[in-house]
Design an enzyme around this catalytic site. Structure first.
Site, PDB file in Angstrom:
ATOM      1  CD  GLU A  17      34.126  63.483  53.311  1.00  0.00           C
ATOM      2  OE1 GLU A  17      34.300  63.087  54.817  1.00  0.00           O
ATOM      3  OE2 GLU A  17      34.858  62.558  52.804  1.00  0.00           O
ATOM      4  CD  GLU A  19      30.931  58.301  52.322  1.00  0.00           C
ATOM      5  OE1 GLU A  19      30.798  59.502  52.280  1.00  0.00           O
ATOM      6  OE2 GLU A  19      31.768  57.598  52.383  1.00  0.00           O
ATOM      7  CG  HIS A  36      33.830  60.108  55.574  1.00  0.00           C
ATOM      8  ND1 HIS A  36      34.371  59.856  54.976  1.00  0.00           N
ATOM      9  CD2 HIS A  36      33.716  58.462  56.691  1.00  0.00           C
ATOM     10  CE1 HIS A  36      35.663  59.597  56.210  1.00  0.00           C
ATOM     11  NE2 HIS A  36      35.254  58.704  56.699  1.00  0.00           N
ATOM     12  CG  HIS A  76      38.164  61.910  54.304  1.00  0.00           C
ATOM     13  ND1 HIS A  76      37.749  61.303  53.953  1.00  0.00           N
ATOM     14  CD2 HIS A  76      39.177  61.398  54.280  1.00  0.00           C
ATOM     15  CE1 HIS A  76      37.982  60.014  53.473  1.00  0.00           C
ATOM     16  NE2 HIS A  76      39.280  60.373  54.186  1.00  0.00           N
TER      17      HIS A  76
END
Length: 365
Positions: free
Chosen positions: A128, A347, A222, A125
């Site tokens: 990010e 994350e 992420h 992504h």
């Protein structure tokens, strides 16, 4: 980022802004009338008149920065003994997607068979950018002469894809590729033309396994927009995932721009029974959970060990539920189809920490 400060003072990107607020507004989404769009407001005092200023949700990390960093690693005095940089594939518009192999070279056939593989990917992504800073930190450590890094290189072969979506990064996309596709929703059946980086990353992992080697760990890096702290999403409940079939490959983009960062939040309570929580303990994120694992390679074991050694990692924020909407995501496909027990998304929050010794602080670079 102020153009005048950058030109005359050498200052780059800095954190700024006050009265920051993000809230639902009265305008419903066309795709879901029960949910509304959101409004972001903030106040900034500009340092100079007639200045050119730039705003970003986080410190940028560009494809050029990655290339320069990989070149720096290749030029380390001991690089020839620990690192190989090759091209995984070309992207849809011709950018190179690099794969870095890190281990202690050379090794013979028997040593190769004994060493398990660890596959780490990041930046599927584009928005990010914090994932790239995490990747940079990992690359700097694993290629260093630290004795811990040397032990890891003696026992594992690391296959690292630092940027799975270079086209999206170059084009300034937040979540999708240049083809308008969320590449973390095509792992079930990636198209070699439309999704070349995912296709070749998956083929690389299949080739490792077909040669008789084990992939011990897969981690996809992420960032998270809503939850705080650093935590993991793993896979530990096959009953919650729908069966693999071609019909499930696509059309999983009904979630908003947070994707993996969305509905799994509501499932974190499924692991709270395994964690010895104490709301009055500032170090609650590192409290030892009262957990009994059914087998030594339990998928919750690695996040647990990480929480015991890393003050910024929160085991209580981890979730191991597999939602149907995530069945074509990288970590789930690697778990279910490739049989990798330790398959995770890690994350790191854009919003800093609210637990442990770093509570109240931003994650820095």
């Amino acid at each position: 980022s102020s153009g005048i400060n950058a030109e005359y003072g050498g200052a780059g990107w800095v954190r700024c802004g006050e009265k920051i607020s993000y809230y639902p507004n009265p305008y419903p989404k066309k795709s879901d009338s029960l949910r509304s769009y959101c409004t972001l407001t903030f106040s900034v005092v500009f340092p100079h008149a007639n200045d050119q200023c730039y705003f970003a949700v986080n410190f940028p990390f560009t494809l050029s920065m990655l290339k320069n960093h990989l070149t720096h690693l290749e030029n380390l005095p001991h690089a020839s003994h620990i690192l190989r940089r090759t091209q995984l594939c070309k992207t849809l518009v011709g950018n190179s997607c690099d794969v870095v192999t890190v281990t202690n070279f050379p090794y013979d056939v028997n040593t190769h068979k004994k060493r398990k593989y660890v596959v780490i990917t990041a930046r599927v992504h584009p928005g990010e950018s914090g994932a790239s800073f995490m990747m940079k930190g990992f690359l700097d450590f694993i290629t260093s002469q630290d004795e811990r890094a040397n032990i890891l290189r003696d026992n594992f072969i690391f296959k690292i894809v630092p940027m799975l979506n270079p086209d999206g990064v170059v084009e300034g996309s937040h979540r999708v590729s240049i083809a308008g596709v969320d590449l973390n929703r095509v792992w079930l059946s990636p198209n070699p033309i439309l999704h070349p980086t995912i296709y070749h990353a998956k083929e690389m992992m299949k080739e490792i396994q077909s040669s008789g080697n084990e992939i011990f760990l897969y981690v996809d890096l992420h960032c998270h927009f809503r939850k705080k702290n650093i935590f993991m999403y793993g896979c530990d409940d096959p009953q919650t995932c729908i069966p693999i079939n071609e019909n499930n490959n696509n059309n999983n983009n009904s979630e908003d721009s947070n994707g993996d960062n969305q509905n799994e939040d509501s499932h974190t309570n499924h692991i709270h029974h395994a964690h010895n929580t104490n709301n009055n303990n500032d170090n609650a994120s590192t409290t030892t959970p009262n957990t009994t694992f059914k087998y030594p390679s339990h998928p919750r074991l690695y996040p647990l060990l990480l929480s015991l050694h890393a003050p910024c990692f929160s085991f209580s924020d981890c979730s191991f539920i597999v939602q149907a909407s995530k069945c074509s995501a990288g970590r789930v496909v690697c778990w279910r189809e490739l049989g990798i027990t330790h398959s995770y998304t890690i994350e790191a929050s854009f919003s800093g920490m609210d637990k442990g010794i770093h509570a109240g602080n931003h994650l820095t670079i």
